[in-house]
Design a protein around this motif. Structure first.
Motif, mmCIF file in Angstrom:
data_model
loop_
_atom_site.group_PDB
_atom_site.id
_atom_site.type_symbol
_atom_site.label_atom_id
_atom_site.label_comp_id
_atom_site.label_asym_id
_atom_site.label_seq_id
_atom_site.Cartn_x
_atom_site.Cartn_y
_atom_site.Cartn_z
ATOM 1 N N GLY B 252 0.781 -1.226 0.000
ATOM 2 C CA GLY B 252 0.000 0.000 0.000
ATOM 3 C C GLY B 252 0.812 1.273 0.000
ATOM 4 N N THR B 253 0.108 2.388 0.070
ATOM 5 C CA THR B 253 0.774 3.675 0.039
ATOM 6 C C THR B 253 0.533 4.398 1.353
ATOM 7 O OG1 THR B 253 -1.200 4.475 -1.051
ATOM 8 C CG2 THR B 253 0.687 4.019 -2.447
ATOM 9 N N ARG B 254 1.326 5.436 1.582
ATOM 10 C CA ARG B 254 1.222 6.200 2.820
ATOM 11 C C ARG B 254 1.293 7.671 2.490
ATOM 12 N NH1 ARG B 254 5.064 5.172 8.106
ATOM 13 N NH2 ARG B 254 3.859 6.458 9.534
ATOM 14 N N TRP B 255 0.388 8.458 3.080
ATOM 15 C CA TRP B 255 0.494 9.897 2.902
ATOM 16 C C TRP B 255 0.010 10.596 4.153
ATOM 17 C CZ3 TRP B 255 -3.268 6.977 0.525
ATOM 18 C CH2 TRP B 255 -4.609 7.317 0.792
ATOM 19 N N GLY B 256 0.111 11.906 4.206
ATOM 20 C CA GLY B 256 -0.338 12.670 5.359
ATOM 21 C C GLY B 256 0.628 13.791 5.659
ATOM 22 N N ALA B 260 1.636 14.041 13.270
ATOM 23 C CA ALA B 260 1.422 12.867 14.103
ATOM 24 C C ALA B 260 1.477 11.648 13.196
ATOM 25 C CB ALA B 260 0.059 12.956 14.786
ATOM 26 N N ARG B 261 1.997 10.558 13.741
ATOM 27 C CA ARG B 261 2.183 9.376 12.898
ATOM 28 C C ARG B 261 1.732 8.107 13.607
ATOM 29 N NH1 ARG B 261 6.120 9.909 8.895
ATOM 30 N NH2 ARG B 261 6.951 7.841 9.212
ATOM 31 N N ILE B 262 1.313 7.143 12.801
ATOM 32 C CA ILE B 262 1.065 5.813 13.336
ATOM 33 C C ILE B 262 2.356 5.037 13.128
ATOM 34 C CG2 ILE B 262 -0.277 3.694 13.075
ATOM 35 C CD1 ILE B 262 -2.468 5.593 11.845
ATOM 36 N N GLU B 263 3.043 4.747 14.215
ATOM 37 C CA GLU B 263 4.338 4.091 14.070
ATOM 38 C C GLU B 263 4.166 2.621 13.726
ATOM 39 O OE1 GLU B 263 6.954 5.679 13.797
ATOM 40 O OE2 GLU B 263 6.329 7.634 14.591
ATOM 41 N N ALA B 264 3.225 1.972 14.418
ATOM 42 C CA ALA B 264 3.037 0.540 14.178
ATOM 43 C C ALA B 264 1.658 0.121 14.641
ATOM 44 C CB ALA B 264 4.097 -0.262 14.931
ATOM 45 N N VAL B 265 1.182 -0.952 14.051
ATOM 46 C CA VAL B 265 -0.048 -1.568 14.519
ATOM 47 C C VAL B 265 0.277 -3.023 14.796
ATOM 48 C CG1 VAL B 265 -2.433 -2.135 13.975
ATOM 49 C CG2 VAL B 265 -1.439 -0.027 13.093
ATOM 50 N N LEU B 354 -4.833 8.460 10.866
ATOM 51 C CA LEU B 354 -4.752 9.381 11.988
ATOM 52 C C LEU B 354 -5.128 10.753 11.437
ATOM 53 C CD1 LEU B 354 -4.007 9.525 14.956
ATOM 54 C CD2 LEU B 354 -1.631 9.835 14.318
ATOM 55 N N VAL B 355 -6.294 11.281 11.893
ATOM 56 C CA VAL B 355 -6.784 12.545 11.340
ATOM 57 C C VAL B 355 -7.178 13.473 12.487
ATOM 58 C CG1 VAL B 355 -7.621 11.492 9.211
ATOM 59 C CG2 VAL B 355 -9.139 11.646 11.170
ATOM 60 N N ASP B 356 -7.532 14.718 12.165
ATOM 61 C CA ASP B 356 -7.927 15.647 13.221
ATOM 62 C C ASP B 356 -9.402 15.443 13.581
ATOM 63 O OD1 ASP B 356 -9.333 16.791 11.181
ATOM 64 O OD2 ASP B 356 -8.723 18.842 11.657
ATOM 65 N N TYR B 363 -3.236 13.464 9.202
ATOM 66 C CA TYR B 363 -1.852 13.455 9.702
ATOM 67 C C TYR B 363 -1.081 12.286 9.090
ATOM 68 C CZ TYR B 363 -3.851 16.525 13.264
ATOM 69 O OH TYR B 363 -4.492 17.529 13.907
ATOM 70 N N ASP B 364 -1.731 11.136 9.083
ATOM 71 C CA ASP B 364 -1.040 9.942 8.572
ATOM 72 C C ASP B 364 -2.094 8.985 8.038
ATOM 73 O OD1 ASP B 364 0.926 8.191 7.929
ATOM 74 O OD2 ASP B 364 1.458 7.627 9.974
ATOM 75 N N PHE B 365 -1.867 8.515 6.845
ATOM 76 C CA PHE B 365 -2.808 7.579 6.235
ATOM 77 C C PHE B 365 -1.988 6.420 5.686
ATOM 78 C CE2 PHE B 365 -5.828 5.593 3.619
ATOM 79 C CZ PHE B 365 -7.086 6.144 3.829
ATOM 80 N N ARG B 366 -2.161 5.246 6.286
ATOM 81 C CA ARG B 366 -1.401 4.083 5.816
ATOM 82 C C ARG B 366 -2.393 3.111 5.199
ATOM 83 N NH1 ARG B 366 3.209 2.514 10.044
ATOM 84 N NH2 ARG B 366 4.005 1.590 8.126
ATOM 85 N N ASP B 367 -2.395 3.130 3.872
ATOM 86 C CA ASP B 367 -3.424 2.404 3.129
ATOM 87 C C ASP B 367 -3.041 0.942 2.932
ATOM 88 O OD1 ASP B 367 -5.791 2.177 1.669
ATOM 89 O OD2 ASP B 367 -4.719 2.437 -0.218
ATOM 90 N N LYS B 368 -3.878 0.052 3.439
ATOM 91 C CA LYS B 368 -3.711 -1.398 3.261
ATOM 92 C C LYS B 368 -2.254 -1.805 3.441
ATOM 93 C CE LYS B 368 -7.373 -1.431 -0.239
ATOM 94 N NZ LYS B 368 -7.155 -0.072 -0.790
ATOM 95 N N PHE B 369 -1.688 -1.437 4.546
ATOM 96 C CA PHE B 369 -0.248 -1.613 4.726
ATOM 97 C C PHE B 369 0.098 -2.882 5.477
ATOM 98 C CE2 PHE B 369 0.888 -0.507 9.183
ATOM 99 C CZ PHE B 369 -0.396 -0.285 9.661
ATOM 100 N N LEU B 370 -0.883 -3.515 6.068
ATOM 101 C CA LEU B 370 -0.577 -4.662 6.906
ATOM 102 C C LEU B 370 -1.476 -5.804 6.488
ATOM 103 C CD1 LEU B 370 1.145 -5.128 9.485
ATOM 104 C CD2 LEU B 370 -0.934 -4.772 10.772
#
Lengths: 274, 400
Positions: B252-256, B260-265, B354-356, B363-370
């Protein structure tokens, strides 16, 4: 020999790869296969202009055929040389460019090289066929000699296969080889009697104060005997000298054996290194 | 029972080049080929695969399972040990391997079939069947470069399943294509197995191995750490602590904007140990490790689960529970607990956001990353009564 048995087992794969090589070569070009004839003819035209008209290189009179024509004299050697040249430049890259397939499928990797050589051999035979027609039109009754031409093609193919096997597998480990070969082939071209008759090469010459048997050294190059044999049969209409033939055959067989040996030694790690 | 494949004390190591400089100049200057260190991918592995069975090879990334399969296929040559194979074998490590873009579908069928070991005569006999299976009758004479990726895969698979070898080696190829195609794959594999052929499967998808295979081995760092009936090996694998954040393949892709970030899930089941497979209907916890460079008020964490072909199944964000996270400054950990995971066994993809507060600024969007797997529940393997990604559950009753 287990390599030979494996290759015979895979003969259908070899023929399919050979066809792939031939079919994809001129795909999407308007003239298609005609290019394989236009190319050598254009080159011959250029060399005739420069070497015959400007530099005044004389083609010898065919003995016993009596023919005298620089372009034809040139083509008799140019076609076999171009075959050596293009086969080597294509096959040096063939393993690298088929890397993905090497990583995903198991079959003898020498098939890649073999099919390039076979495709090029077929092209050479067609080109020589056109040359034979030109020769016939010029009054050289070359027909009874054609079986011998095929024997020469076979010997040269073995020679090229041996060199190509080594070059292709070494190129996987040293990617610079491709560029070195391009340079080496240029040297080879001018050091083989393609553009000029061998009689222009001095028998002896003083180099760095020592008298060297230049022509004898020049003759060590196995391609010299190779193109001379083609010329003897096609241009002169006589048997090539037995000594030259044996020398060429010796080289071809030796290179083939060494080629397969080198290839076999390096084949095992190909899927990791390519 | 006869043995189809016997692997005897096999070791294989790779060369890891310190500098990837395969030039002649470098070699001449150094007086030898590039410096390298040996890295053992397989060490003294022995196993026997009985004829007519479906056998699974599982393990984490880099455990050596694909290396072992490539050694069996004859693509790699092991340094030590012996591999004996009884019968003809086809390795499907990639669908449509060797397809040439300029050649027509027809020519490529013959080419690909020859690579997989079929003779021209055999291919001719099965040609119509292959084309029919692929559903590409209209396009078979067009060059393959004009095919869509779906058509490409369909033609590749059609050739592959019609090669009819005694032994079929499959590496992850079941993870491609849409659901319909995957179902076709599975059906065909059952057919092939039904006709007494041996199948070896390498897969990340633990659920596939548990469902399809009779026996399996678990590889860890190039050694076999467990072997036996597939369900037992899978259970053993799941019970072990895996120091992995599921299977993060940089999907997947990541933007934002990045304040603030999502470090890991991490995903946990009943225990606090992170896993990458979870049982259908079991409790599941998604733990989010977040961080920020400045103070961010009322951040909203969101999650979405998609099927492997990218269709979103469901999603929920923090606002569902209320403002439990007033602000983020530094790091914070938040978890979402779902009591009974309503998903049918299979592979799924996770999206984290992660949004306001007003869902306006990302802030951080990790699309289908896991990627994570849902495996059958402990009652057993047969889930054939369920379809689609969502486990409807429910109780059937007879009404008089």
């Amino acid at each position: 020999m287990s390599v030979a048995r494996k290759l015979i087992e895979k003969r259908e794969l070899i023929s399919i790869f050979t066809l792939r090589e031939l079919r994809t070569k001129y795909k999407r070009s308007v003239l298609g296969w005609t290019w394989s004839l236009i190319n050598p003819l254009a080159t011959a035209l250029l060399y005739t202009l420069v070497f015959s008209l400007i530099l005044k290189v004389e083609a010898p009179v065919g003995n016993p055929s009596g023919i005298k024509n620089y372009t034809v004299y040139l083509l008799c050697a140019l076609l076999p040389f171009q075959f050596f040249n293009s086969t080597l430049t294509t096959s040096v890259d063939v393993l690298v460019s088929n890397g993905n397939l090497i990583k995903k499928a198991a079959f003898p990797r020498s098939i890649f090289v073999l099919s390039v050589v076979m495709a090029m051999t077929l092209t050479l035979v067609i080109e020589l066929g056109v040359l034979a027609i030109i020769l016939l039109a010029m009054g050289n009754s070359v027909l009874p000699w054609l079986p011998l031409v095929l024997v020469l093609v076979f010997i040269e193919s073995i020679f090229v296969l041996g060199v190509a096997l080594m070059a292709s597998v070494w190129n996987v480990y040293f990617r610079d080889l491709k560029y070195l070969i391009t340079i080496a082939l240029q040297f080879m071209f001018y050091l083989t009697p393609v553009l000029y008759p061998i009689t222009l090469v001095p028998k002896h010459s003083e180099i760095f104060g020592t008298d060297l048997p230049v022509r004898a050294l020049y003759r060590l190059n196995p391609l010299v005997g190779m193109v001379e044999s083609y010329r003897a049969v096609l241009y002169d209409l006589r048997f090539p000298s037995v000594g030259t033939m044996l020398y060429t055959i010796g080289w071809s067989v030796a290179l083939l054996v060494v080629g397969f040996w080198v290839f076999g030694r390096n084949e095992r790690r190909l899927a990791e290194e390519v | 029972m006869s043995i189809a494949i016997s692997v005897d004390d096999v070791s294989k190591s790779y060369r890891k080049y310190d500098e990837r400089n395969q030039s002649l100049k470098a070699a001449v200057l150094r007086g030898r080929r590039a410096r390298y260190t040996e890295f053992a991918a397989l060490s003294e592995v022995s196993l026997e695969i009985p004829a007519g069975s479906i056998f699974g090879l599982i393990g984490d990334n880099g455990s050596g399972k694909s290396t072992l399969l490539k050694c069996i296929a004859g693509i790699l040559t092991p340094e030590k040990g012996r591999i004996t194979v009884a019968g003809s074998m086809a390795a499907l490590l990639e669908l449509g391997a060797g397809f040439h873009p300029e050649l027509s579908g027809r020519e490529n069928v013959f080419l690909n079939a020859a690579i997989l070991g079929m003779t021209r005569q055999e291919t001719k006999l099965r040609f119509d069947e292959i084309v029919h299976f692929s559903g590409l009758e209209e396009f078979i004479d067009a060059p393959v470069r004009t095919y869509s990726s779906g058509m490409y895969v369909r033609l590749g698979f059609a050739v592959a399943v019609h090669t009819d070898p005694d032994i079929l080696l499959l590496d992850e190829i079941l993870a491609v294509g849409d659901e319909d195609f995957q179902r076709k794959c599975m059906e065909k594999i059952s057919d092939v197995h039904g006709s007494g052929k041996t199948i070896v499967i390498v897969s990340h998808a633990i659920s596939t191995v548990a469902r399809l295979c009779e026996n399996a081995v678990l590889l860890e760092h190039g050694c076999i750490s467990n072997r036996g009936p597939a369900q037992d090996v899978v259970d053993f694998y799941l019970s072990e602590a895996h120091e992995v954040v599921a299977d993060e393949d940089n999907l997947g892709t990541r933007w934002g904007s990045g304040e603030a970030r999502i470090e890991a899930v991490t995903i946990c089941g009943d225990s606090a140990i992170p896993v990458n497979s979870i049982r259908s209907g079991a409790p599941i916890t998604f733990r989010f490790a977040c961080s920020s460079s400045t103070r961010v008020d009322h951040p909203v964490i969101g999650i979405a689960i998609s099927s492997i072909d990218g269709v979103q199944i469901g999603g929920v964000n923090l606002n569902a529970t209320g403002p439990i996270l007033k602000y983020l400054n530094g790091t914070a950990s938040v978890e979402l607990v779902i009591d009974d995971l309503p998903l049918v066994p299979g592979a799924y993809l996770l999206t984290a956001t992660l949004v306001d507060q007003h869902l306006a600024r990302t802030y951080d969007f990790r699309d289908k990353f896991l990627r994570f797997d849902v495996i059958p529940d402990s009652t057993g393997g047969d889930r054939s009564f369920e379809t689609g990604p969502l486990s409807l559950g429910g109780i059937w009753r007879l009404v008089d």
